[in-house]
Design an enzyme around this catalytic site. Structure first.
Site, PDB file in Angstrom:
ATOM      1  N   HIS A  31       0.860  -1.183   0.000  1.00 48.10           N
ATOM      2  CA  HIS A  31       0.000   0.000   0.000  1.00 48.10           C
ATOM      3  C   HIS A  31       0.895   1.232   0.000  1.00 48.10           C
ATOM      4  O   HIS A  31       1.528   1.538   0.995  1.00 48.10           O
ATOM      5  CB  HIS A  31      -0.917  -0.004   1.224  1.00 48.10           C
ATOM      6  N   ASP A  62      -7.654   1.620   2.123  1.00 49.32           N
ATOM      7  CA  ASP A  62      -7.322   2.503   3.242  1.00 49.32           C
ATOM      8  C   ASP A  62      -8.273   3.673   3.488  1.00 49.32           C
ATOM      9  O   ASP A  62      -8.372   4.131   4.618  1.00 49.32           O
ATOM     10  CB  ASP A  62      -5.879   3.026   3.060  1.00 49.32           C
TER      11      ASP A  62
HETATM   12 ZN    ZN Z   1      -3.084   4.995   2.742  1.00 49.36          ZN
END
Ligand code: ZN
Ligand code: NAG
Ligand code: NAG
Ligand code: NAG
Ligand code: NAG
Ligand code: NAG
Ligand code: NAG
Ligand code: NAG
Length: 913
Positions: A61, A185
C-alpha cells in the site's frame, strides 16, 4: 446527429475525432474498428471445490504522499521519517516474480508505477509486459492514486482515474486494465465512488475500513460481501457494484507478516491456519492481504515464506486437511465468488461516518486543512478551464506568444491531490505544503496556455495579469491602474450571473461591457434578509418570489477538543478524528458589531464577532442566494484548548431529525440523527457520530420550506437539533490523534505565523422543497466551476475581439458539460452529464436531447466513439460480471444491451459521418 440523454444522473465519456479549428488543416478521420477476441483473462491458480481456499494476495500500500512527500516516497528519501522507497519495491518485486512463475503481485498506484516505468530499459519493460500478460503482475484500481472518498469532488476523481487508467491501457493494452477497484485505506466510503467505479467498468470493489459496529453485525450475518446499488437514478445494474470487505483491513493475519518491517518469525513448519476459517464469509473462499504500507522493498523475505506456507499447508491435505492455500489476486478471488452463483445482500446507503471504536469517529478530516481543501477545489475549476482553452486554442495554446504552456502539470498535481492523505488533510504539514506547491506549479503552466489561447481568440497579445489573491482583496493592477479590462471566461455551458468584486483605489469608475454599453447595475428588492438590530445577527430569510419566510439565525461556535484526559476514552481530537469533549459548543459572541453598506449591486452587512471571527453577508441584485463570507483565524490557543469552529444555522424548519448531504458533489443522501439505515446504531458520540461529509451542499426541509447551504469546499457537518444545520469551518488542535500522522493539526503559514486564517463562503437559499433542486444544483455548479478572471492593463487595441463562445448554443439546464479535454493530436474527450437525480425536479429530471453536431462553434466533428466513464474502454467492449441480489431480482449483464446503457441511446457511430 441527434442523441438522447435518457437516463438521469448518467455520465459517459466521448471521444471526438478531430474537430478542425481555424488553425488546423481539416483532417479526415477514420474510426478505428475494435478487434474482438479474447484478452486479459487472468491466469488464476486452480482452486479445490471441497476445501477452504485461502487466496494469498501479495500487495503493497503506497500512499501518494503522507508522512513524506510523493517524491520522497518514490526515491526512498528521508527514511528517518518513515522507511519507504517505492522504486526499490517495484525493482524487488519484479525480480522475485521472475524467480517463480506461481508468484503473484498486484500494483495499485499508477502515479508511482508510471515514474518507475519511465526509468526502465526496453528489456525490463518487455519483461514487465510479459508478467502483466501472464497475469503474474496485475494492476488493481489503477487510478493515479487511491482517492479519498469523503472530501473529493466527482469531477476530480474521474480525472485522476482517467489519467492512471489511460497510462495502463496505453502501455499494456487490455491486459493492463484493472478489473477490481481497491480502496483498502480510505476512511469511509462514498456511494458516488461506487457508482463511478461501476460506470468505469469494474467488476468488483474491495475495501478495508468500515464502522466497527457495522462490521461486527456483518460478520455474524455473513454480509461482508454484498451488492452495492450505488444510485437511485440509474437503472440497475448500471450503478451496481459487487463490494467486499477484507478480513483484516489490508494487513496480513497476525503472525504472518514477513516483511523486513515486521518481527514475525519466519515459517519453519506447520503453520496454524485453523483460526482463519471462512465462517464469516459465504463461500469456501477467503482472501488474505499479504502486505501493508510500503512493504516488499525486500520482496525475497515475503515470497520465500509464502512459498513455504503454501507448500506446508497444502502438504497436510494428504493427512486429511481441507485447507488449500494459493497465490491469488483480487480478480481471481472475485472470479471464484462469481462462480459460486450465490445471491448477495443489497446495500443502498453509504459507509459514513467511519468509527473504529466507540469514541473514535473519523469525522474531523471532513474539515481538516480547510485552506488546502479550498485550494484543491479552485484548482479543479482552473484545470477544467485550462483543458477547455487548450481545445479551443488548438496547438497555439501549448506554444504561442507567451511561451510553452501545458495542462499536464496541473492534471498531475490535481491527480496527486485526490489521494486519501492529500485533500483529506491527514498528511504532515511539510507534505501539505508540497501538494500546494505542486498545484501552484500546475497553475503557472496553465497560465501560459490560457494566455496563449486568449490572445489567439481575442487577437490581442497584450500581457495578461492573473490576480490570485482576489480572495483577500489584493490585486496590484486594479488597485493602481487608471484603465484596465477584465476578461471573464465561464467554463459552464450556460450563462451565469457572477459578481466580480475587485479591489480598486478610487471612488468613481465607469464600467462598460463588451459592446461598449455602460454596465447596468440596478438595485432590486433589497430586504430579503433581516438582522436583529439588538444582536447584529441574522434573524430571518425570505424568498420574495415564492413568498416564503423562515426564522433563521446564524452564529459561530467552537467545540472544546478532547485532549485525551477523559474517563470514557483517551482518544483526542486530531487530523482524522473529531472528538469534542462536550455536546454543547461554546458561543464565540452572542452579538456582532455590524456595519451596513449598500450600493447599486449589492447589499452588504459586515459582522464582527471577535478579533478572530468575522463575516460579510451579501445579497446581490437578482441573486437567488444569500452569501455568507466567513473569516476564521488565527484560532486562539493561549488557553491550551484545541478548538473546532462551526457556523450554525438555526431555523424554524421542522426537519424531524433528518438532513441531507451530497455524495462527492453528485447525488444527495438522506441522513437521520442517531441512525444508520443498515444496522441498529448504539450512538456513543452525540456530535461526532452525527457528522457527515458535505462536498458541495447540504439541506434541511419540511413540507413547505427547504434551506440549502452550498459550500465552496468539502466540510463536515450535522443537524444536531431540529431546524439546525452546523458546518465545521476550521480546526486547530494541540494533540496528535494516534492514527499515524504524528503531528497535531496546528496550522500556521508564513503570512499567518500566529495561526492560519481561513476565508470561505456559504450560499444560502430558501425554496419550496419541490423546486429546490432547480436552484441548488446550478448554484453548487457555479461555485465548483467558477469563471476565470484575467486582466489587461490600459487601452485595448480597437481590433481586439471582445466576445467569444466555444459553444454554438447554450446546453439544456439538465445537461452539464463535465469534460472537454484534448485527448491526442486529433481527438477530444467530451463528457456530458445529466445532472439531475431521478424525481428531484419536476422540470429537469426528464430525458434531454443534445445535438452533438451543433455543440461547438469552432470545431467540426468528424466522428464520435463512446467510451466508459474513465475512457479506458470502448463502450461496446464493456462487459461486467453480473451479480444477483438477495431480493431475488436478477439483473442481466450489460453485454449486448448497449441501448440500455448508453446515454445517447442506440446511435451508431456511422450515423455521424
Ligand atoms: Zn493509505
Ligand atoms: C486500449 O489499448 C488497446 C491496445 O493498445 C487499444 O486497442 C484500445 O483502443 C485502447 N482502448 C482505449 C479505450 O483507448
Ligand atoms: C501426516 O501424518 C503422519 C502421521 O501422523 C506424520 O508422520 C506426517 O508427518 C504427516 N504429514 C504431514 C505433511 O503433515
Ligand atoms: C445459478 O443458480 C441458478 C439458481 O439459483 C441456476 O438456475 C443456474 O443454473 C446456476 N448457474 C450456474 C452457471 O450454475
Ligand atoms: C491610492 O491613491 C492614493 C491617492 O492617489 C495614493 O496616495 C495611494 O498610494 C494609492 N494606493 C495604492 C495602493 O495604489
Ligand atoms: C475543555 O476541556 C478540558 C478537558 O479536555 C477542560 O479541562 C476544560 O475545562 C474545558 N474548557 C471549557 C471552557 O469547557
Ligand atoms: C501550535 O503552533 C504555535 C504557533 O506556531 C506554537 O507556538 C505552538 O507551540 C504549537 N502547539 C503545538 C501543540 O504544536
Ligand atoms: C487565498 O487564495 C490563495 C491561493 O490563491 C490561498 O493560498 C490562500 O490561503 C487564500 N486565502 C484565504 C484567506 O483563504
Amino acid at each position: 446527429m441527434i442523441g438522447k440523454i435518457h437516463k438521469q444522473m448518467s455520465h459517459d465519456s466521448w471521444l471526438f475525432s478531430k474537430m478542425a479549428t481555424p488553425d488546423y488543416t481539416p483532417f479526415v478521420f477514420l474510426l478505428l474498428l475494435f478487434q474482438s477476441g479474447v484478452w486479459g483473462v487472468p491466469s488464476c491458480h486452480a482452486t479445490k471445490p471441497g476445501m477452504l481456499n485461502v487466496h494469498l494476495v501479495p500487495h503493497t500500500h503506497d500512499d501518494v504522499g503522507w508522512l513524506k512527500t510523493v517524491d520522497q516516497y518514490f526515491y526512498g528519501d528521508r527514511n528517518d521519517i518513515q522507511h519507504a522507497g517505492v522504486q526499490y519495491i517495484l525493482d524487488s518485486v519484479v525480480d522475485q516474480l521472475l524467480k517463480n512463475p506461481d508468484r503473484r503481485f498486484i500494483y495499485v498506484e499508477t502515479a508511482f508505477f508510471y515514474r518507475w516505468w519511465k526509468q526502465q530499459t526496453d528489456d525490463m519493460q518487455n519483461t514487465v509486459k510479459q508478467l502483466v500478460n501472464e497475469g503474474r503482475l496485475e494492476f488493481v484500481n489503477g487510478g493515479w492514486c487511491m482517492s479519498d472518498e469523503a472530501t473529493t469532488h466527482y469531477s476530480a476523481v474521474i480525472d485522476q482515474m482517467t489519467m492512471g487508467l489511460r497510462f495502463l491501457n496505453d502501455t499494456f493494452g487490455h491486459c493492463g486494465r484493472p478489473r477490481v477497484a481497491w480502496h483498502i485505506d480510505p476512511f469511509g466510503h462514498a456511494r458516488e465512488h461506487a457508482s463511478m467505479f461501476a460506470q468505469m467498468g469494474y467488476d468488483g470493489f474491495f475495501f478495508g475500513r468500515l464502522d466497527y459496529q457495522d462490521r461486527n453485525r456483518r460478520m455474524v450475518a455473513r454480509e461482508q460481501e454484498m451488492l452495492w446499488r450505488a444510485s437511485e437514478s440509474l437503472t440497475p445494474p448500471m450503478a451496481d457494484l459487487f463490494t467486499g470487505i477484507l478480513p483484516n483491513g489490508y494487513n496480513p493475519p497476525e503472525g504472518f507478516c514477513w516483511d523486513q518491517s515486521c518481527d514475525d518469525p519466519p515459517i519453519r513448519d506447520d503453520p496454524d491456519l485453523e483460526d482463519y476459517n471462512a465462517l464469516v464469509y459465504k463461500t469456501n473462499h477467503i482472501i488474505m492481504t499479504m502486505g501493508s504500507d510500503f512493504q516488499y522493498e525486500n520482496a525475497n523475505l515475503w515470497y520465500k515464506n509464502l512459498d513455504k506456507l503454501i507448500r506446508y499447508v497444502n502438504q497436510m491435505q494428504s493427512n486429511g486437511s481441507e485447507v488449500n492455500v494459493l497465490y491469488s489476486t483480487p480478480s481471481c478471488y472475485l472470479q471464484e465468488l462469481h462462480r459460486a452463483n450465490l445471491t448477495w445482500p443489497l446495500k443502498g446507503d453509504d459507509f459514513f461516518p467511519y468509527a473504529d471504536s466507540a469514541h473514535d469517529f473519523w469525522t474531523g478530516y471532513f474539515t481538516s486543512r480547510p485552506a488546502l481543501k479550498r485550494y484543491e477545489r479552485i484548482s479543479n475549476s482552473y484545470l477544467q478551464t485550462c483543458k477547455q482553452l487548450e481545445v479551443l486554442g488548438g496547438p497555439i495554446s501549448r506554444k504561442g506568444p507567451f511561451g510553452a504552456g501545458d495542462s499536464e502539470t496541473l492534471k498531475k498535481a490535481m491527480a496527486v491531490a485526490q489521494h486519501h492523505d492529500a485533500v483529506s488533510g491527514t498528511e504532515k504539514q511539510h507534505v501539505a505544503n508540497d501538494y500546494a506547491r505542486k498545484l501552484a506549479n500546475g497553475w503557472a503552466h496553465c497560465q501560459v496556455l490560457v494566455s496563449n489561447t486568449l490572445s489567439s481568440l481575442s487577437g490581442s497579445s497584450a500581457p495578461r495579469v492573473y490576480c490570485e489573491h482576489l480572495n483577500i482583496s489584493v490585486c496590484p493592477l486594479t488597485e493602481t491602474s487608471k484603465k484596465f479590462s477584465v476578461n471573464v471566461y465561464n467554463p459552464l455551458a450556460r450563462p451565469v450571473s457572477w459578481p466580480v468584486r475587485l479591489p480598486v483605489n478610487g471612488t468613481a469608475y465607469s464600467i462598460s461591457d463588451a459592446k461598449g454599453k455602460a454596465v447596468d447595475s440596478q438595485v432590486g428588492l433589497l430586504s430579503l434578509v433581516t438582522f436583529d438590530p439588538e444582536t447584529g445577527l441574522l434573524s430571518s430569510l425570505s424568498n420574495l418570489e415564492t413568498q416564503q419566510t423562515v426564522k433563521l439565525s446564524q452564529n459561530f461556535y467552537w467545540y472544546n477538543a478532547s485532549d485525551g484526559n477523559n474517563s470514557e476514552s483517551i482518544q483526542m481530537s486530531g487530523a482524522y478524528i473529531f472528538r469534542p469533549n462536550t455536546s454543547t459548543p461554546f458561543i464565540i459572541s452572542k452579538t456582532a458589531k455590524i456595519e451596513t453598506l449598500q450600493n447599486s449591486v449589492v447589499q452588504e452587512v459586515r459582522q464582527w464577532f471577535s478579533p478572530w471571527v468575522s463575516q460579510v453577508v451579501r445579497l446581490y441584485t437578482d441573486s437567488r442566494a444569500l452569501e455568507l463570507e466567513w473569516t476564521v483565524g488565527p484560532v486562539p490557543i493561549g488557553d491550551d484548548l484545541g478548538k473546532e469552529v462551526i457556523s450554525r444555522l438555526d431555523s424554524s424548519i421542522n426537519s424531524s431529525g433528518v438532513f441531507y448531504t451530497d455524495s462527492n458533489g453528485r447525488e444527495v443522501l438522506q441522513r437521520r440523527k442517531d441512525y444508520r439505515p443498515t444496522w441498529n446504531l448504539r450512538q456513543s458520540e452525540p456530535i461526532a457520530g452525527n457528522y457527515y461529509p458535505i462536498n458541495s451542499r447540504a439541506y434541511i426541509k419540511d413540507d413547505k420550506d427547504q434551506l440549502t447551504v452550498v459550500t465552496d469546499r468539502s466540510q463536515g457537518g450535522g443537524s444536531i437539533q431540529d431546524g439546525s444545520l452546523e458546518i465545521m469551518l476550521h480546526r486547530r488542535l494541540l494533540y496528535d490523534d494516534v492514527r499515524g500522522v504524528g503531528e497535531p493539526l496546528n496550522e500556521t503559514s508564513d503570512i499567518y505565523p500566529e495561526g492560519l486564517v481561513v476565508r470561505g463562503r456559504h450560499l444560502l437559499s430558501l425554496s419550496p422543497p419541490a423546486t429546490a433542486a432547480d436552484t441548488h444544483r446550478p448554484l453548487a455548479q457555479e461555485v465548483v466551476l467558477q469563471p476565470l478572471i484575467t486582466f489587461t492593463d490600459g487601452e485595448l487595441h480597437p481590433s481586439t475581439r471582445l466576445e467569444f463562445s466555444g459553444l454554438q448554443a447554450v446546453l439544456p439546464p439538465a445537461v452539464h458539460l463535465l469534460t472537454v479535454s484534448q485527448w491526442d493530436q486529433d481527438t477530444v474527450l467530451l463528457r456530458l452529464e445529466h445532472q439531475y437525480q431521478a424525481s428531484e425536479s419536476k422540470e429537469h429530471s426528464q430525458p434531454v436531447t443534445v445535438n452533438l453536431q451543433k455543440l461547438f462553434s469552432t470545431l467540426d466533428m468528424l466522428g464520435v466513439s463512446e467510451m466508459n466513464l474513465s475512457a479506458n474502454q470502448w463502450k461496446d467492449e464493456m462487459t461486467r460480471l453480473d451479480w444477483k441480489a438477495e431480493s431475488g431480482t436478477h439483473h442481466t449483464g450489460v453485454t449486448n444491451q448497449l441501448c440500455l446503457l448508453s446515454p445517447l441511446g442506440c446511435v451508431k457511430t456511422a450515423d455521424l459521418l
